[in-house]
Design a protein around this motif. Sequence first.
Motif, PDB file in Angstrom:
ATOM      1  N   LYS A   1     -10.259  10.948  -3.902  1.00 62.18           N
ATOM      2  CA  LYS A   1     -11.343  10.117  -3.688  1.00 62.18           C
ATOM      3  C   LYS A   1     -12.082   9.628  -4.602  1.00 62.18           C
ATOM      4  O   LYS A   1     -12.952   9.174  -4.636  1.00 62.18           O
TER       5      LYS A   1
ATOM      6  N   LYS B   1      -3.006  -7.398  -8.223  1.00 68.65           N
ATOM      7  CA  LYS B   1      -4.216  -6.639  -8.559  1.00 68.65           C
ATOM      8  C   LYS B   1      -3.934  -5.334  -8.055  1.00 68.65           C
ATOM      9  O   LYS B   1      -3.493  -5.056  -6.828  1.00 68.65           O
TER      10      LYS B   1
ATOM     11  N   SER C   1      -5.048  -1.363  -7.505  1.00 67.96           N
ATOM     12  CA  SER C   1      -6.271  -0.388  -7.118  1.00 67.96           C
ATOM     13  C   SER C   1      -5.346   1.040  -7.274  1.00 67.96           C
ATOM     14  O   SER C   1      -4.468   1.045  -6.530  1.00 67.96           O
TER      15      SER C   1
ATOM     16  N   GLU D   1      -6.570   5.236  -6.517  1.00 68.58           N
ATOM     17  CA  GLU D   1      -7.635   6.279  -6.225  1.00 68.58           C
ATOM     18  C   GLU D   1      -6.944   7.665  -5.844  1.00 68.58           C
ATOM     19  O   GLU D   1      -5.924   7.716  -5.288  1.00 68.58           O
TER      20      GLU D   1
ATOM     21  N   ASN E   1     -11.863   7.138  -7.626  1.00 69.04           N
ATOM     22  CA  ASN E   1     -11.466   5.640  -8.104  1.00 69.04           C
ATOM     23  C   ASN E   1     -11.327   5.418  -9.350  1.00 69.04           C
ATOM     24  O   ASN E   1     -12.160   5.635 -10.475  1.00 69.04           O
ATOM     25  N   TYR E   2     -10.006   5.261  -9.726  1.00 68.66           N
ATOM     26  CA  TYR E   2      -9.404   4.920 -11.382  1.00 68.66           C
ATOM     27  C   TYR E   2      -9.164   3.795 -11.513  1.00 68.66           C
ATOM     28  O   TYR E   2      -9.496   3.395 -12.781  1.00 68.66           O
ATOM     29  N   MET E   3      -8.893   2.989 -10.847  1.00 67.19           N
ATOM     30  CA  MET E   3      -8.679   1.347 -11.059  1.00 67.19           C
ATOM     31  C   MET E   3      -9.082   0.697  -9.665  1.00 67.19           C
ATOM     32  O   MET E   3      -8.812   1.147  -8.673  1.00 67.19           O
ATOM     33  N   ASN E   4      -9.686  -0.296 -10.013  1.00 66.38           N
ATOM     34  CA  ASN E   4     -10.105  -1.448  -8.851  1.00 66.38           C
ATOM     35  C   ASN E   4      -9.742  -2.664  -8.999  1.00 66.38           C
ATOM     36  O   ASN E   4     -10.713  -3.303 -10.064  1.00 66.38           O
ATOM     37  N   ASN E   5      -8.873  -3.186  -8.521  1.00 71.40           N
ATOM     38  CA  ASN E   5      -8.625  -4.714  -8.593  1.00 71.40           C
ATOM     39  C   ASN E   5      -8.142  -4.958 -10.080  1.00 71.40           C
ATOM     40  O   ASN E   5      -8.725  -6.146 -10.491  1.00 71.40           O
TER      41      ASN E   5
ATOM     42  N   ASP F   1      -2.374  -5.928  -4.602  1.00 72.39           N
ATOM     43  CA  ASP F   1      -2.625  -6.672  -3.734  1.00 72.39           C
ATOM     44  C   ASP F   1      -2.414  -8.119  -4.120  1.00 72.39           C
ATOM     45  O   ASP F   1      -2.313  -8.294  -5.608  1.00 72.39           O
TER      46      ASP F   1
ATOM     47  N   THR G   1       0.878  -1.433  -0.077  1.00 76.18           N
ATOM     48  CA  THR G   1      -0.062   0.002   0.236  1.00 76.18           C
ATOM     49  C   THR G   1       0.925   1.141   0.146  1.00 76.18           C
ATOM     50  O   THR G   1       1.661   1.362   0.805  1.00 76.18           O
TER      51      THR G   1
END
Length: 865
Positions: free
Chosen positions: A207, A200, A202, A204, A209-213, A176, A163
């Motif tokens: 606040k 994976k 992610s 942001e 979110n541009y990519m998620n997993n 992740d 992270t």
Amino acid sequence: MLKKVLKGLGIFLLVTIIALAAAPFLFKDKIKEMIAKTLNENVNANIAFEDVDLSLFKSFPQAHVTIDKLSIINKAPFAGDTLLYAGETNVTMSVKELFKGEGETMSLESFSAVDGIVNIIFNKEGLGNFDIALKEAEEKKPSDSKPFALDIQNYEVENLKFTYIDEGSNMKMVLDSIYHEGKGNFAAQKLDLETKTTAKLSFEMEKMNYMNNVGITLDAILGIDLEKNRYEFKDNKALINQLPLEFNGFIQMVEAGQTYDLTFKTPTSDFKNFLGLVPAAYSGDINKVKTTGQFSVDGKVKGNLTETTIPAFDVKIASNNASFQYPDLPKSVKNIVIDTHIINETGLMNDTFVNLHQLSFAIDQDVFNAKAIVKNIATNALVDAELKGTINLANVTKAYPVKLDKPLTGILKADVKTKFDMQSVEKSQYQNIQNSGTVSLTGFNYEGPEMAKPFKINQAAVAFNPSQIRLNQFDAKTGTSDLQVTGTLDNFYGFVFKNQILKGNFNMNSTKLVVSDFMAPTTTVSEEGKKTTEAVKIPSFLDCSITAKAKTVVYDNLNLKDVSGNMIIRDEAVTLNNLKMGIFGGNIGLTGTVSTKGNTPKFDMNLGLNAVNIAESFTQLDMLKSIAPIAGVINGKLNSTIKLSGNLQNDMTPNLKTISGDLFGQLLSTTINEKNSAMLTTLSSNMKFIDMSKLNLNDVKAALSFKDGKVNLKPMDIKYQDITVNVGGSHGFDQTMNYNLKFDVPVKYLGKDVTNLLAKLTPADQKQITSIPVNGLMTGNFSQPKFNSDLKQSTTNLTTQLVKMQKEKLVNQGTNALGNLIGGTKSNTATDTTKSTTTTPKEDIKTKATGALKDLFGGKKKKEE
């Protein structure tokens, strides 16, 4: 001879095995001490590990060291933050390294980490939590001994979560499920490191979110120059989801930061590359898709990454006149045009801009177009966008393998322009937001687990104005309920882009509204197969006011008529203001709050009941039935005010075990059904002088309070003809009761014996005894009551009192008569002095008095001589 050789070899092997097994006990403490010493002498952080294990068997002929649950926890200013954690860390080294003395360098050949966590944090002041090296350690001379030296040939990381958080720029990146391995000779200054990585991603920022997993894969040979800290991409293959990319160039660590000189591109221009950007769970098997046209990604990154600059970059994403069709679907998406440019020419973050020149596609005859420009990203993003076109939602699942339980239907039309900046969104400065255009939706049908019933929007029309978004029309139906809504949304962009509360004001009309059509609780099944019902939740993102009118509202088993009022939805609660409804032949007014915040829904209500039918209301409302079980016993109307609060069950009905409050009621035009009440039947059988059918309860007022399943009745008077009854006590929701009844009973109801005795008194004495108090106690329960009273004892006491008063009256009469005898007229006859003088005047008086008393009390008269 052979036997001796074999015997000697066996002894040697046995000794060797024993030595290998015993060695961990000999060297374990040395390894443990060296690890602790190395960490504590070099880092300013809290270091802990559970245990260290040494084995000469796992990686024979190398020694294998395992460190369990190693953690590095930051000190101030990141006190308590975990910098690193590894569930298991494994290191291999040559056995001879175990025999080196204190101060000698120990070479490590390989290492691996399992179930790890790494958190890199920059606070708002620009300090990093990874800067934990002790100054004393940094200032050591190069000649100082190093406990460990890296002579690594291979390494591996399994299931690592990395992270990266930059609080200053409000940015967060998470890698992740990282699986990474590398092979190379780190003892050399220059080496080729073969790596394989999956993870994976992610990301942001602000606040958003541009990519998620997003799945990423990289198999690469990195040319590493340890002396120059330079890392060059040689032979590599990368996948972002399923989009292939190739990299060329290098990254070099310099004193100010990092220097980048990279280019990347898609190795082919097939339009399948675009579908590869979509996660596999949503894109299906793209290898079977028929495509035409091209899709390419081409980019370069060059410059320095420092505290104040980023590398300049230029990324182009392009497609022209492309199409795709899945083999098992009837529709194709065609005339696809994508023209996007992401550019930073200066190296300053704020100069980055995204230019979506064109995005368009067609399904059958429906064409959809979009374009947008985003500038000033770092400080105050400026957005200028246009949407125009038509989408038949039914065609979406016919052209693309979207996994829906039920397919969508409906026609979506949009013609919208918008221009705004993020600061105006955050500060709700709507005058700086420029909107225009309309969006409409017709014939929309949707079914999903979050909806109690299928939802159909017949017609919806939204107009975008400069200051707000106006809902001009919303005509929908679900189950047997219908809705017509108009109103405004005041914070749509803050809701979409900044996760702010969605604010609005609406007017709602309905001919029939069935609450269960909208608010059915969700049922989940646990791993053990047990079904649990989750409570209905009021959305936390809403802050809106709704003025509603409905001809009929169905709630639980109640039919409410001509419902009107105002609802405010805020902070996971609904506040009801001046809600009015017709029900039970009368009207109910209601104010109060229902909240689903927390684990248990709660309510707090004030109700005003006006001329409601007692039989209906106290039969259909379980709450009233428990508070006052009078349904079927008392007919008529009721005026009442009720204050109550408590918990709600998952179906949003009151949990009767938790309610508390007060009720004040007035009975109107009532009659009594004695036969329907075991309590009244028992009472009338014990108090025979009361005819319950003639009991008049008109205008009787009662005050109740209830809590913890118990109802208390404030003592009140009830009139029956010329009898007054004072009633007070309590009963439980379980129907048990304990009531005190105090009767003021006129003596005329106490029988002939009492009235006959009373008649013998003087009128003045009769006025002193008009009624007597009688105490009663009603216990048991409403179906099997028990009644006890002191009526018999009170009647006996009254009889005794009357007899006493009668005797006192007669005694008084005898006393008067005796006085007459003693003070009566003297005889004229001369005294006979020749008769005996043995009888005294006192005795004579006594004799006469006795005779008089005998006459007064009805004694026998002397016979005449």
